[in-house]
Design a protein around this motif. Structure first.
Motif, PDB file in Angstrom:
ATOM      1  N   UNK A 224     -55.532  64.428  -7.350  1.00 28.31           N
ATOM      2  CA  UNK A 224     -55.516  64.333  -8.802  1.00 28.31           C
ATOM      3  C   UNK A 224     -55.329  62.891  -9.274  1.00 28.31           C
ATOM      4  N   UNK A 225     -54.738  62.051  -8.424  1.00 31.97           N
ATOM      5  CA  UNK A 225     -54.501  60.658  -8.809  1.00 31.97           C
ATOM      6  C   UNK A 225     -55.775  59.823  -8.771  1.00 31.97           C
ATOM      7  N   UNK A 226     -56.873  60.410  -8.322  1.00 33.45           N
ATOM      8  CA  UNK A 226     -58.156  59.686  -8.362  1.00 33.45           C
ATOM      9  C   UNK A 226     -58.570  59.390  -9.802  1.00 33.45           C
ATOM     10  N   UNK A 227     -57.982  60.129 -10.748  1.00 35.35           N
ATOM     11  CA  UNK A 227     -58.302  59.880 -12.159  1.00 35.35           C
ATOM     12  C   UNK A 227     -57.902  58.466 -12.584  1.00 35.35           C
ATOM     13  N   UNK A 228     -56.935  57.873 -11.904  1.00 32.69           N
ATOM     14  CA  UNK A 228     -56.538  56.497 -12.225  1.00 32.69           C
ATOM     15  C   UNK A 228     -57.713  55.549 -12.031  1.00 32.69           C
TER      16      UNK A 228
ATOM     17  N   UNK B 294     -58.636  54.376  -3.016  1.00 34.23           N
ATOM     18  CA  UNK B 294     -57.600  54.470  -1.978  1.00 34.23           C
ATOM     19  C   UNK B 294     -56.250  54.036  -2.524  1.00 34.23           C
ATOM     20  N   UNK B 295     -56.254  52.962  -3.314  1.00 32.30           N
ATOM     21  CA  UNK B 295     -55.005  52.487  -3.907  1.00 32.30           C
ATOM     22  C   UNK B 295     -54.418  53.553  -4.839  1.00 32.30           C
ATOM     23  N   UNK B 296     -55.273  54.218  -5.622  1.00 40.00           N
ATOM     24  CA  UNK B 296     -54.806  55.270  -6.528  1.00 40.00           C
ATOM     25  C   UNK B 296     -54.184  56.422  -5.748  1.00 40.00           C
TER      26      UNK B 296
END
Length: 649
Positions: A555-559, A449-451
């Motif tokens: 796409x930011x879930x990759x973080x 969630x933060x990502x």
């Protein structure tokens, strides 16, 4: 933290001052000289483009080529003690400025180049001869038991003497003896299934015997250039091989003596390289019989310095500057703080900004540091990465781009340390430390969630940057209709999601905001089309872009995934080391090996993944919202070298 103001500059002076002024321009390094040949060749001014320096350039290119060949030749024989890592940096050689300036011209080193060429030729000739002699030994080795000189195998007046190989010797011998009983056949040697034989027969039977030989695939062997018996040939070849080895040692000893001149050759090369750059600039100027004109670009803040430096050289010159015209494309020069400067390399890997465009480097810096830290997210790895980067900056001479990357990695290591402390990760779980914030292994959903929240912020900043660009370029309509409308819709959608998750309740306000944004898009996105219907249809079609924004955020879930992978892989190596430790006697040693090489491997792979994916988020999800690029870096004419790092005293 902005794009530097660039001015067009013209320098006009008397032709007799040409060399001095151009040399000073090279020393001061403030002006990017424009090639006037391209701009004026199709105008009435082309008469001014008289050829200067063509013979000089050809001579300089010839000298550079000869020196380069000699340097490469000597480099092959130099002991490389710089190590594996230094090989990636190709460090220059440090030399005091006074020593560099005292280096002689090319004529002083022409003899060395000629000697090196002669030695190279000698070594090549020896190598070729050695290969030929070794090939001869290989072919002659199976004929050692042949007792007659090889020159006698040509036969006599009435007989033929033939050497060759055949597999079915017994069958061929039987057929030949039946055909010509006076024929002599001798097996000299046998190797695997091949017989190496001598055949002596009368010439009257040549046709018949030749047909039999062909029947059994007899392969004739000749040694037209050899004399003496095979054993005598072997002895003479071995003697010559010994002489070749001695001559090679002598040549290598001479080359070792030549190596002491290598640093001087490098300095001479750079002297000529600098001379060539000056001659190239001379070709770019326009001239009359008594004067010349240099055109270029300069930073506005450097105009006063340029005036001061050139006036020292000559008072017979005029410097004129003006603003870039609309049809010109000035080079880009970025002026950023020490923290932001390393991240210019990330922007340059994509494309430098245009002169009229917002410099994205400060924005990239903030998010790159955060994203990189989350992806690596280990305090131990962060410390190692920063220390290694600093050591390499101190130990190795690298170019400006190399320094930027090392500083970037050092800053990334600090960020990784910060997020590693927050998550309690010190080489995975090697050192048990409590998480101050979120441990991605224990609470991956919160980290996810933060990502995603970071992704939303990143995209909103990108839209804001596009709005700023449009306003600065005077495109107010685009800022309102293309950026503000999407911003309104996306804010409404985010508020709706927060309301549905019972995080924030604002009544119908989120739906009103989203509705206003959607309505504004429908009414404005087709404004370039003809006809009301087409305008409305294109407006409705633009709403499909919301799917792209959702994809970008996901796409930011990759973080989260990369941060989790770093920690998990580290924990795996720790567990392997713990199990290995139980092995009798060698357990502790093997555990240490697993920990050292395992964590080094994880650091390398995780750092590479953090860098690549952080760049990807900036290039694809962020830059696509506002950044065009396509600019050209400001590249002033200055003293530049290929091999020598000149130390100012």
């Amino acid at each position: 933290m902005a794009v530097a103001d660039i001015k067009r500059v013209y320098i006009i002076s008397h032709g007799s001052q040409k060399e001095e002024i151009i040399s000073e321009l090279q020393k001061v390094g403030l002006v990017e000289v424009t090639d006037l040949r391209e701009r004026l060749a199709t105008t009435d001014w082309k008469l001014l483009l008289k050829e200067w320096g063509e013979p000089e350039l050809r001579e300089l290119d010839k000298n550079l080529s000869e020196l380069d060949h000699t340097i490469d030749f000597l480099s092959d024989f130099e002991e490389n003690s710089s190590g594996f890592i230094a090989g990636f940096f190709s460090p220059k050689i440090s030399m005091k400025k006074k020593e560099f300036e005292s280096t002689g011209d090319f004529s002083d080193y022409k003899k060395i180049c000629d000697q090196c060429n002669d030695l190279e030729t000698k070594l090549n000739e020896l190598k070729n001869e050695e290969n030929r002699l070794l090939n001869t030994l290989c072919h002659i080795s199976v004929w050692m038991d042949l007792g007659i000189p090889l020159e006698d195998t040509k036969g006599t007046e009435k007989t033929n003497i033939v050497l060759g190989t055949v597999s079915a010797f017994d069958e061929m011998e039987k057929d030949i003896i039946e055909l010509a009983s006076e024929t002599y056949l001798q097996v000299v040697s046998k190797h695997e299934e091949e017989y190496h034989i001598l055949v002596i027969y009368v010439k009257d039977k040549e046709d018949e015997i030749t047909r039999v030989m062909k029947k059994y695939d007899f392969a004739r062997v000749t040694f037209p250039e050899l004399t003496g018996t095979p054993s005598e040939v072997r002895e003479s070849v071995n003697e010559r091989l010994s002489m070749i080895e001695k001559e090679r040692r002598d040549a290598l000893a001479e080359i070792s003596c030549m190596l002491k001149y290598r640093s001087q050759l490098l300095a001479v090369y750079d002297h000529i390289y600098m001379d060539r750059e000056r001659e190239e600039i001379i070709k770019n100027v326009a001239k009359t019989d008594t004067s010349f004109l240099i055109e270029g670009w300069i930073k506005e803040k450097d105009i006063a310095t340029l005036n001061q430096r050139l006036k020292i050289v000559s008072n017979e010159l005029e410097i004129y500057t003006r603003e870039p015209e609309d049809n010109e494309s000035p080079p880009i020069a970025l002026e950023n703080t020490a923290i932001v400067d390393p991240f210019e390399a990330v922007v340059d890997m994509y494309s430098p900004p245009k002169y009229t465009e917002l410099d994205p480097t400060p924005l990239v810096t903030a998010f790159f540091i955060i994203f990189f830290g989350i992806c690596l997210s280990d305090a131990g790895y962060g410390i190692m990465l920063s220390i290694l980067s600093i050591i390499m900056m101190k130990k190795y001479i690298v170019g400006p781009t190399g320094k930027k990357f090392l500083r970037l990695l050092a800053i990334g290591g600090i960020s990784s340390f910060f997020f590693g402390v927050l998550s309690g990760s010190w080489f995975g779980d090697l050192f048990k430390m409590p998480a101050i914030w979120i441990n991605p292994v224990d609470d991956p959903m919160t980290m996810l969630i933060f990502a995603l929240i970071l992704g939303v912020v990143h995209i909103f900043v990108g839209i804001g940057a596009k709005t700023y660009n449009s306003i600065m370029q005077g495109k107010i309509k685009n800022a309102v209709f293309d950026q503000l409308t999407w911003f309104t819709l996306l804010v409404g959608v985010v508020l709706i999601i927060l309301a549905e998750m019972d995080i924030l309740y604002l009544g119908i306000i989120p739906y009103v905001v989203a509705g206003l944004g959607a309505m504004a898009l429908v009414l404005t996105q087709g404004r370039s089309q003809n006809g009301v219907v087409k305008k409305i249809l294109f407006g409705f079609a633009s709403l499909y872009g919301i799917i792209g924004y959702f994809g970008d955020v996901l796409s930011y879930s990759r973080l989260m995934a990369l941060g989790l992978a770093t920690v998990v892989i580290a924990m795996v190596f720790n567990n392997i080391a713990l199990m290995t430790k139980e092995i009798y006697i060698v357990g502790t040693f093997m555990a240490a090996i697993v920990l050292i090489f395992g964590h080094l491997f994880n650091l390398l792979v995780s750092t590479l993944g953090a860098f690549i994916h952080t760049c990807r988020l900036n290039y694809v999800e962020f830059f696509s919202k506002f950044y065009e690029g396509g600019g050209r870096r400001f590249s002033p004419f200055r003293t530049s070298t290929k091999y020598i790092e000149i130390e100012e005293v």
